[in-house]
Design an enzyme around this catalytic site. Structure first.
Site, mmCIF file in Angstrom:
data_model
loop_
_atom_site.group_PDB
_atom_site.id
_atom_site.type_symbol
_atom_site.label_atom_id
_atom_site.label_comp_id
_atom_site.label_asym_id
_atom_site.label_seq_id
_atom_site.Cartn_x
_atom_site.Cartn_y
_atom_site.Cartn_z
ATOM 1 N N ALA A 1 0.700 -1.259 0.028
ATOM 2 C CA ALA A 1 0.032 -0.049 0.070
ATOM 3 C C ALA A 1 0.991 1.378 0.074
ATOM 4 O O ALA A 1 1.901 1.284 0.706
ATOM 5 C CB ALA A 1 -1.011 -0.115 1.183
ATOM 6 N N HIS A 2 0.477 2.152 -0.786
ATOM 7 C CA HIS A 2 1.197 3.435 -1.045
ATOM 8 C C HIS A 2 0.416 4.445 -1.419
ATOM 9 O O HIS A 2 -0.361 4.242 -2.346
ATOM 10 C CB HIS A 2 2.571 3.432 -1.437
ATOM 11 N N ILE A 3 0.580 5.687 -1.030
ATOM 12 C CA ILE A 3 -0.060 7.065 -1.508
ATOM 13 C C ILE A 3 1.053 8.013 -2.082
ATOM 14 O O ILE A 3 1.930 8.193 -1.478
ATOM 15 C CB ILE A 3 -0.881 7.915 -0.540
#
Length: 119
Positions: free
Chosen positions: A91-93
């Protein structure tokens, strides 16, 4: 997860230009930035998708903190974000100033310092 590059960054096994870190989350500069200060915000624990991250509210608060620091550091009101998880299965933004922002996007140490000072 042993083969995850972001897990290795979170564990300190792989170097990165970190701009923020707390017990649960980490923000560091992208090595292929779209603009100066392009950061990735990740959970330190491995989750495949952003939607799987426990305490997602705290996760997005960190992304907001980084965005506000980027506004100040790079003198812009336009901070973009993208939720990712396809290119790296962690998960990454993405949080990054508009590509029209002046500065050297490849100056990772200098851009990290600007963000850290603005936090």
């Amino acid at each position: 997860m042993t083969d995850c590059i972001f897990c290795k960054i979170a564990e300190g096994e792989v170097p990165a230009y970190k701009v923020y870190e707390d017990a649960e989350f980490l923000a560091f500069l992208d090595i292929n930035p779209r603009s100066p200060g392009h950061a990735l915000v990740i959970p330190k624990s491995h989750h495949r998708w952003v939607w799987d991250v426990p305490n997602a509210g705290a996760y997005f608060e960190v992304a907001k903190k980084i965005a506000l620091a980027q506004k100040k550091a790079f003198g812009t009101d336009l901070i973009l974000s993208r939720i990712h998880g396809v290119d790296v299965a962690h998960a990454h933004i993405w949080v990054y100033p508009d590509e029209a922002v002046k500065g050297d996007k490849k100056d990772l140490p200098g851009n990290a310092d600007k963000i850290q000072k603005a936090l």
